[in-house]
Design an enzyme around this catalytic site. Sequence first.
Site, PDB file in Angstrom:
ATOM      1  N   GLN A   1       0.836  -1.194   0.000  1.00  0.00           N
ATOM      2  CA  GLN A   1       0.000   0.000   0.000  1.00  0.00           C
ATOM      3  C   GLN A   1       0.878   1.255   0.000  1.00  0.00           C
ATOM      4  OE1 GLN A   1      -3.735  -0.256   2.660  1.00  0.00           O
ATOM      5  NE2 GLN A   1      -2.285  -1.651   3.619  1.00  0.00           N
ATOM      6  N   ASN A   2       2.059   1.125   0.555  1.00  0.00           N
ATOM      7  CA  ASN A   2       2.945   2.299   0.647  1.00  0.00           C
ATOM      8  C   ASN A   2       3.355   2.754  -0.733  1.00  0.00           C
ATOM      9  OD1 ASN A   2       2.837   1.840   3.337  1.00  0.00           O
ATOM     10  ND2 ASN A   2       4.945   1.131   3.564  1.00  0.00           N
TER      11      ASN A   2
ATOM     12  N   HIS B   1      -0.984   1.386  -4.684  1.00  0.00           N
ATOM     13  CA  HIS B   1      -1.279   2.819  -4.523  1.00  0.00           C
ATOM     14  C   HIS B   1      -0.279   3.681  -5.272  1.00  0.00           C
ATOM     15  CE1 HIS B   1      -3.570   1.871  -0.536  1.00  0.00           C
ATOM     16  NE2 HIS B   1      -4.312   1.663  -1.617  1.00  0.00           N
TER      17      HIS B   1
ATOM     18  N   CYS C   1       1.307  12.229 -16.190  1.00  0.00           N
ATOM     19  CA  CYS C   1       0.714  13.421 -16.827  1.00  0.00           C
ATOM     20  C   CYS C   1      -0.799  13.341 -16.673  1.00  0.00           C
ATOM     21  CB  CYS C   1       1.085  13.453 -18.319  1.00  0.00           C
ATOM     22  SG  CYS C   1       0.263  14.801 -19.202  1.00  0.00           S
TER      23      CYS C   1
ATOM     24  N   CYS D   1      -2.389  13.344 -20.468  1.00  0.00           N
ATOM     25  CA  CYS D   1      -2.373  12.223 -21.448  1.00  0.00           C
ATOM     26  C   CYS D   1      -2.096  10.880 -20.802  1.00  0.00           C
ATOM     27  CB  CYS D   1      -1.320  12.520 -22.530  1.00  0.00           C
ATOM     28  SG  CYS D   1       0.378  12.234 -21.980  1.00  0.00           S
TER      29      CYS D   1
ATOM     30  N   CYS E   1       5.082  17.555 -19.635  1.00  0.00           N
ATOM     31  CA  CYS E   1       5.022  16.109 -19.901  1.00  0.00           C
ATOM     32  C   CYS E   1       5.980  15.790 -21.044  1.00  0.00           C
ATOM     33  CB  CYS E   1       3.584  15.726 -20.288  1.00  0.00           C
ATOM     34  SG  CYS E   1       3.454  14.074 -20.996  1.00  0.00           S
TER      35      CYS E   1
ATOM     36  N   GLY F   1       1.741  -4.623   9.104  1.00  0.00           N
ATOM     37  CA  GLY F   1       1.892  -3.185   9.311  1.00  0.00           C
ATOM     38  C   GLY F   1       0.806  -2.343   8.689  1.00  0.00           C
TER      39      GLY F   1
ATOM     40  N   ALA G   1       7.735  -5.001  13.194  1.00  0.00           N
ATOM     41  CA  ALA G   1       7.919  -5.851  12.012  1.00  0.00           C
ATOM     42  C   ALA G   1       9.350  -6.362  11.862  1.00  0.00           C
ATOM     43  CB  ALA G   1       7.513  -5.059  10.761  1.00  0.00           C
TER      44      ALA G   1
HETATM   45  C1  BV8 Z   1     -11.344   3.569  -3.922  1.00  0.00           C
HETATM   46  C2  BV8 Z   1      -1.383   6.826  -1.516  1.00  0.00           C
HETATM   47  C3  BV8 Z   1     -13.127   3.500  -5.484  1.00  0.00           C
HETATM   48  C4  BV8 Z   1      -1.361   8.207  -1.014  1.00  0.00           C
HETATM   49  C5  BV8 Z   1      -3.147   5.834  -0.250  1.00  0.00           C
HETATM   50  C6  BV8 Z   1     -15.229   1.108   1.281  1.00  0.00           C
HETATM   51  C7  BV8 Z   1     -14.960   0.454   0.086  1.00  0.00           C
HETATM   52  C8  BV8 Z   1     -14.211   1.067  -0.907  1.00  0.00           C
HETATM   53  C9  BV8 Z   1     -13.693   2.353  -0.705  1.00  0.00           C
HETATM   54  C10 BV8 Z   1     -13.965   3.000   0.482  1.00  0.00           C
HETATM   55  C11 BV8 Z   1     -14.724   2.382   1.458  1.00  0.00           C
HETATM   56  N1  BV8 Z   1     -14.828   3.260   2.487  1.00  0.00           N
HETATM   57  C12 BV8 Z   1     -14.143   4.386   2.186  1.00  0.00           C
HETATM   58  C13 BV8 Z   1     -13.627   4.273   0.976  1.00  0.00           C
HETATM   59  C14 BV8 Z   1     -12.835   5.290   0.300  1.00  0.00           C
HETATM   60  C15 BV8 Z   1     -11.356   5.223   0.633  1.00  0.00           C
HETATM   61  C16 BV8 Z   1     -11.033   4.785   2.020  1.00  0.00           C
HETATM   62  O1  BV8 Z   1     -10.764   3.617   2.272  1.00  0.00           O
HETATM   63  N2  BV8 Z   1     -11.035   5.752   2.925  1.00  0.00           N
HETATM   64  C17 BV8 Z   1     -10.674   5.476   4.313  1.00  0.00           C
HETATM   65  C18 BV8 Z   1      -9.865   6.650   4.870  1.00  0.00           C
HETATM   66  C19 BV8 Z   1     -11.948   5.229   5.062  1.00  0.00           C
HETATM   67  N3  BV8 Z   1     -10.680   4.364  -0.314  1.00  0.00           N
HETATM   68  C20 BV8 Z   1     -10.281   4.902  -1.486  1.00  0.00           C
HETATM   69  O2  BV8 Z   1     -10.524   6.051  -1.831  1.00  0.00           O
HETATM   70  C21 BV8 Z   1      -9.518   3.975  -2.438  1.00  0.00           C
HETATM   71  N4  BV8 Z   1     -10.139   4.057  -3.722  1.00  0.00           N
HETATM   72  O3  BV8 Z   1     -11.989   3.010  -3.099  1.00  0.00           O
HETATM   73  O4  BV8 Z   1     -11.766   3.804  -5.203  1.00  0.00           O
HETATM   74  C22 BV8 Z   1     -13.329   3.716  -6.928  1.00  0.00           C
HETATM   75  C23 BV8 Z   1     -14.118   2.826  -7.613  1.00  0.00           C
HETATM   76  C24 BV8 Z   1     -14.336   3.033  -8.960  1.00  0.00           C
HETATM   77  C25 BV8 Z   1     -13.723   4.112  -9.611  1.00  0.00           C
HETATM   78  C26 BV8 Z   1     -12.920   4.990  -8.913  1.00  0.00           C
HETATM   79  C27 BV8 Z   1     -12.714   4.804  -7.546  1.00  0.00           C
HETATM   80  C28 BV8 Z   1      -8.097   4.447  -2.661  1.00  0.00           C
HETATM   81  C29 BV8 Z   1      -7.320   4.424  -1.394  1.00  0.00           C
HETATM   82  C30 BV8 Z   1      -5.849   4.747  -1.703  1.00  0.00           C
HETATM   83  C31 BV8 Z   1      -5.455   6.030  -1.016  1.00  0.00           C
HETATM   84  N5  BV8 Z   1      -4.010   6.222  -1.151  1.00  0.00           N
HETATM   85  N6  BV8 Z   1      -1.849   5.989  -0.444  1.00  0.00           N
HETATM   86  C32 BV8 Z   1      -0.076   8.478  -0.297  1.00  0.00           C
HETATM   87  O5  BV8 Z   1       0.562   7.545   0.231  1.00  0.00           O
HETATM   88  O6  BV8 Z   1       0.258   9.669  -0.226  1.00  0.00           O
HETATM   89  S1  BV8 Z   1      -3.666   5.052   1.144  1.00  0.00           S
HETATM   90  C33 BV8 Z   1      -2.630   5.364   2.470  1.00  0.00           C
HETATM   91  O7  BV8 Z   1      -3.211   4.618   3.550  1.00  0.00           O
HETATM   92  C34 BV8 Z   1      -1.196   4.843   2.437  1.00  0.00           C
HETATM   93  O8  BV8 Z   1      -0.864   4.205   1.243  1.00  0.00           O
HETATM   94  C35 BV8 Z   1      -1.174   3.807   3.560  1.00  0.00           C
HETATM   95  O9  BV8 Z   1      -0.299   2.787   3.318  1.00  0.00           O
HETATM   96  C36 BV8 Z   1      -2.555   3.363   3.474  1.00  0.00           C
HETATM   97  C37 BV8 Z   1      -3.163   2.495   4.460  1.00  0.00           C
HETATM   98  O10 BV8 Z   1      -2.748   2.878   5.724  1.00  0.00           O
HETATM   99  P1  BV8 Z   1      -1.815   1.852   6.511  1.00  0.00           P
HETATM  100  O11 BV8 Z   1      -0.773   1.347   5.580  1.00  0.00           O
HETATM  101  O12 BV8 Z   1      -2.669   0.854   7.164  1.00  0.00           O
HETATM  102  O13 BV8 Z   1      -1.113   2.821   7.514  1.00  0.00           O
HETATM  103  P2  BV8 Z   1      -1.619   3.253   8.966  1.00  0.00           P
HETATM  104  O14 BV8 Z   1      -0.742   4.350   9.451  1.00  0.00           O
HETATM  105  O15 BV8 Z   1      -3.094   3.442   8.924  1.00  0.00           O
HETATM  106  O16 BV8 Z   1      -1.353   1.954   9.851  1.00  0.00           O
HETATM  107  C38 BV8 Z   1      -0.027   1.543  10.107  1.00  0.00           C
HETATM  108  C39 BV8 Z   1      -0.123   0.312  10.971  1.00  0.00           C
HETATM  109  O17 BV8 Z   1       1.188  -0.162  11.204  1.00  0.00           O
HETATM  110  C40 BV8 Z   1      -0.746   0.591  12.329  1.00  0.00           C
HETATM  111  O18 BV8 Z   1      -1.723  -0.401  12.613  1.00  0.00           O
HETATM  112  C41 BV8 Z   1       0.439   0.478  13.296  1.00  0.00           C
HETATM  113  O19 BV8 Z   1       0.063  -0.104  14.540  1.00  0.00           O
HETATM  114  C42 BV8 Z   1       1.363  -0.453  12.565  1.00  0.00           C
HETATM  115  N7  BV8 Z   1       2.783  -0.244  12.866  1.00  0.00           N
HETATM  116  C43 BV8 Z   1       3.400   0.927  13.150  1.00  0.00           C
HETATM  117  N8  BV8 Z   1       4.716   0.694  13.355  1.00  0.00           N
HETATM  118  C44 BV8 Z   1       4.920  -0.640  13.187  1.00  0.00           C
HETATM  119  C45 BV8 Z   1       3.687  -1.239  12.868  1.00  0.00           C
HETATM  120  N9  BV8 Z   1       3.552  -2.552  12.646  1.00  0.00           N
HETATM  121  C46 BV8 Z   1       4.675  -3.311  12.732  1.00  0.00           C
HETATM  122  N10 BV8 Z   1       5.889  -2.807  13.038  1.00  0.00           N
HETATM  123  C47 BV8 Z   1       6.055  -1.489  13.267  1.00  0.00           C
HETATM  124  N11 BV8 Z   1       7.272  -0.995  13.577  1.00  0.00           N
END
Ligand code: BV8
Length: 222
Positions: A85-86, A103, A111, A114, A130, A169, A213
């Site tokens: 996901q990162n 992601h 671009c 295009c 572009c 993670g 991790a």
């Molecule tokens: C879409 C790029 C539809 C940006 C990212 C239900 C169904 C479908 C969609 C939705 C839904 N409900 C809501 C939605 C919409 C939305 C969504 O999910 N919103 C959330 C906020 C509710 N989803 C979307 O918009 C997705 N698109 O559904 O499209 C569609 C259909 C047809 C046509 C068009 C569209 C797109 C989502 C992608 C967004 N982009 N990344 C960027 O990075 O700048 S997502 C972003 O969150 C990051 O990539 C990140 O990786 C990702 C997920 O977060 P996590 O990786 O889980 O990170 P987080 O900090 O939350 O958690 C970290 C975990 O690690 C913690 O639990 C922590 O305890 C643990 N941890 C910490 N340290 C350690 C550790 N574990 C082990 N060791 C350690 N040391």
Amino acid sequence: MRITVLTGAGISAESGLATFRASDGLWERHRIKDVATPEAFARDPELVHRFYNARRSKVAAARPNAAHLALARLARHHDLTLVKQNVDDLHDRAGSPEVIHMHGSIGGALCAACGHRWPAPAVMAVNDPCPRCAARVSRPDIVWFGEMPYHMERIWAALDQADLFAAIGTSGNVYPAAGFVQHAARRGAECIEMNLEASLNARDFDRQILGPATGTVPQWVE
Ligand code: BV8
């Protein structure tokens, strides 16, 4: 045995890259809707580029950690599909042979006119022309909220065939990735979660391995 692994921000935390939710919903002091949606880019493309330029330089300074390296070793002995996901490139730099960047990648430029893709410079600006059509609407090649993640067909197929699904993670907040465990479980895969704490969808996993991790993943891989 066919293994599908999904990783999230937590796998890169010990490489010094901020997770998405550790900072109470602010991401490097910004809110999602201000920096990680198409609307944000339309409204203030330079703010969005500043956000990604800062993260791109942090990614460049980061190094793969023991968890990334362990998953690269796992691929040498198993039929592994690695979905990240990162938007960092630490799995690739750790030597994982095939990584699905669902992601997108902070090292990529796109671009908005295009659809042409090219390697992103260290510092991007919306007016970067572009290379193909010369339009000046350059954006990071990243999937924002409200946009369809990349390679979904490949990912669903890997989940259909997995004997084992592991999520590492990730907090289980963001869909469709957070729904992968239910998809894999319905098709009979064993599902394991490796995380610092129980995720939002912890109940969908057969078992949890809690801890950082860089400790849990190498132990699991060995
Ligand atoms: C879409 C790029 C539809 C940006 C990212 C239900 C169904 C479908 C969609 C939705 C839904 N409900 C809501 C939605 C919409 C939305 C969504 O999910 N919103 C959330 C906020 C509710 N989803 C979307 O918009 C997705 N698109 O559904 O499209 C569609 C259909 C047809 C046509 C068009 C569209 C797109 C989502 C992608 C967004 N982009 N990344 C960027 O990075 O700048 S997502 C972003 O969150 C990051 O990539 C990140 O990786 C990702 C997920 O977060 P996590 O990786 O889980 O990170 P987080 O900090 O939350 O958690 C970290 C975990 O690690 C913690 O639990 C922590 O305890 C643990 N941890 C910490 N340290 C350690 C550790 N574990 C082990 N060791 C350690 N040391």
